[in-house]
Design a protein around this motif. Structure first.
Motif, short mmCIF file in Angstrom:
data_model
loop_
_atom_site.label_atom_id
_atom_site.label_comp_id
_atom_site.label_asym_id
_atom_site.label_seq_id
_atom_site.Cartn_x
_atom_site.Cartn_y
_atom_site.Cartn_z
N GLY A 87 0.79 -1.22 0.00
CA GLY A 87 0.00 0.00 0.00
C GLY A 87 0.82 1.27 0.00
N CYS A 88 2.14 1.16 -0.15
CA CYS A 88 3.02 2.33 -0.08
C CYS A 88 3.49 2.76 -1.47
CB CYS A 88 4.27 2.01 0.75
SG CYS A 88 3.94 1.58 2.48
N ASP A 89 3.69 4.05 -1.64
CA ASP A 89 4.45 4.53 -2.78
C ASP A 89 5.93 4.32 -2.47
OD1 ASP A 89 2.20 5.34 -4.30
OD2 ASP A 89 2.00 7.11 -3.02
N ILE A 90 6.78 4.47 -3.49
CA ILE A 90 8.18 4.06 -3.36
C ILE A 90 9.10 5.18 -3.84
CG2 ILE A 90 9.90 2.40 -4.20
CD1 ILE A 90 7.61 0.36 -4.44
N ALA A 91 10.17 5.40 -3.07
CA ALA A 91 11.13 6.44 -3.42
C ALA A 91 12.54 5.94 -3.18
CB ALA A 91 10.87 7.72 -2.62
N GLY A 92 13.48 6.54 -3.90
CA GLY A 92 14.88 6.19 -3.71
C GLY A 92 15.75 7.12 -4.52
N PHE A 93 17.03 6.81 -4.56
CA PHE A 93 18.02 7.60 -5.31
C PHE A 93 18.57 6.72 -6.42
CE2 PHE A 93 21.90 9.97 -6.14
CZ PHE A 93 21.50 11.29 -5.95
N ASN A 94 18.29 7.09 -7.67
CA ASN A 94 18.55 6.24 -8.84
C ASN A 94 17.72 4.97 -8.78
OD1 ASN A 94 19.83 5.65 -11.34
ND2 ASN A 94 21.33 4.34 -10.33
N SER A 95 16.61 5.04 -8.10
CA SER A 95 15.79 3.86 -7.84
C SER A 95 15.03 3.39 -9.08
CB SER A 95 14.80 4.13 -6.70
OG SER A 95 14.12 5.36 -6.90
N ASN A 96 14.58 4.31 -9.93
CA ASN A 96 13.81 3.89 -11.10
C ASN A 96 14.63 3.08 -12.09
OD1 ASN A 96 11.60 5.16 -10.04
ND2 ASN A 96 11.51 6.81 -11.54
N LYS A 97 15.93 3.38 -12.16
CA LYS A 97 16.79 2.69 -13.12
C LYS A 97 17.43 1.43 -12.55
CE LYS A 97 18.06 6.71 -15.93
NZ LYS A 97 19.18 7.56 -16.43
N PHE A 98 17.59 1.36 -11.22
CA PHE A 98 18.33 0.23 -10.66
C PHE A 98 17.59 -0.47 -9.51
CE2 PHE A 98 21.49 -1.65 -7.77
CZ PHE A 98 22.01 -2.60 -8.63
N ASP A 99 17.35 0.24 -8.41
CA ASP A 99 16.84 -0.43 -7.21
C ASP A 99 15.46 -1.05 -7.43
OD1 ASP A 99 18.78 0.62 -4.74
OD2 ASP A 99 18.62 2.04 -6.40
N VAL A 100 14.55 -0.31 -8.05
CA VAL A 100 13.20 -0.84 -8.28
C VAL A 100 13.22 -2.05 -9.21
CG1 VAL A 100 10.95 -0.33 -9.30
CG2 VAL A 100 11.96 1.27 -7.68
N PRO A 101 13.90 -1.97 -10.38
CA PRO A 101 13.94 -3.16 -11.25
C PRO A 101 14.56 -4.37 -10.58
CG PRO A 101 14.66 -1.22 -12.47
CD PRO A 101 14.53 -0.81 -11.04
N LEU A 102 15.64 -4.17 -9.81
CA LEU A 102 16.29 -5.31 -9.18
C LEU A 102 15.42 -5.90 -8.08
CD1 LEU A 102 20.06 -5.62 -8.58
CD2 LEU A 102 18.47 -6.65 -6.98
N LEU A 103 14.75 -5.03 -7.32
CA LEU A 103 13.84 -5.52 -6.29
C LEU A 103 12.69 -6.31 -6.90
CD1 LEU A 103 13.10 -5.59 -3.26
CD2 LEU A 103 11.82 -3.46 -3.63
N ALA A 104 12.18 -5.83 -8.03
CA ALA A 104 11.11 -6.56 -8.73
C ALA A 104 11.58 -7.94 -9.16
CB ALA A 104 10.64 -5.77 -9.95
N GLU A 105 12.83 -8.04 -9.63
CA GLU A 105 13.39 -9.34 -10.01
C GLU A 105 13.43 -10.28 -8.81
OE1 GLU A 105 14.78 -10.23 -13.41
OE2 GLU A 105 13.18 -8.75 -13.46
#
Length: 255
Positions: A87-105
């Motif tokens: 239920g949370c939105d997500i934030a980070g630093f360079n997260s759209n290109k790296f952290d979010v895709p890797l976490l999804a994997e």
């Protein structure tokens, strides 16, 4: 400036075995959850990646095989993380290109049903690059007038990212203090997957964003060249990209 939130938002940062989204693994994840009332919850987990951590990578973030040999694997930790982030939105630093895709994997590999595409994503690095074009340490110094000690520590980077975003909202009047605006502002394109191999064109149609079919409708390509699907599914593409491709293929069958 306090964030105006419709949903809780999690700031997170990963330390990993490397930078290959399809093949590398998480060795540490830090999460700072900011609730709608402004209260904060912090979590930090070491993760056994089940593969060796290269020496050169360990020298950057300071996490060695010995440090994670008794830590839970992502498969063991995945449901806990999904519950924290639900239920949370997500934030980070360079997260759209790296952290979010890797976490999804990692969620896919662990068979954890966590639909990240339902979230709003705020990439503080993208805001910073559009406004000032520097690094996290420079951003922290520039916006917060503080030195970032323990850089490449997931916990320190996560806290600094949260502080930088609040300072950005104080500094730039043109930034709206709502996550939907920040989601749009911190995105350079309209990705259908996380790494931008498939994107939405100006008509909202998924198109390939690489290779010989760049700019072509995914659905039309799969009809005219069915072997392209097999090539991608057998190739070194992230699992989430393959999932998006398969969903498009299945959707076309139902038309």
């Amino acid at each position: 400036m306090k964030l105006h939130l419709k949903n809780p938002i999690v700031f997170f940062d990963l330390e990993t075995t490397g930078i290959n989204i399809a093949n590398d693994r998480i060795v540490e994840i830090a999460i700072l959850k900011v609730n709608v009332d402004g209260s904060e919850e912090s979590y930090c987990y070491k993760v056994n990646p089940e593969i060796p951590i290269p020496q050169v990578t360990s020298e950057i973030h300071g996490i060695y095989d010995e440090d994670v040999k008794d830590a839970p694997t992502f498969k063991e930790l995945g449901k806990t993380l999904a519950k924290i982030m639900e239920g949370c939105d997500i934030a980070g630093f360079n997260s759209n290109k790296f952290d979010v895709p890797l976490l999804a994997e990692e969620f896919i590999r662990a068979d954890v049903d966590f639909d990240m595409k339902k979230r709003k994503f705020v990439d503080v690095q993208t805001i910073f690059h559009k406004m000032e074009k520097r690094t996290l340490s420079a951003a922290y110094k520039f916006y917060c007038d503080k030195d970032l000690n323990n850089a490449h520590s997931a916990e320190a980077d996560t806290k600094a990212t949260y502080e930088v975003l609040k300072a950005q909202l104080d500094r730039y009047e043109e930034l709206e203090n709502n996550i939907e605006f920040l989601n749009d502002f911190s995105s350079f394109n309209r990705n259908a997957d996380f790494i931008g191999r498939i994107i939405f064109n100006d008509k909202g149609v998924e198109v390939f964003n690489f290779g010989k079919y760049k700019g072509k409708s995914v659905e039309e390509v799969l009809k005219k060249d069915p072997s392209y699907y097999g090539w991608m599914m057998n190739g070194d593409f992230p699992l989430f990209t393959k999932k998006v491709l398969t969903n498009i293929k299945l959707r076309s069958f139902n038309k």
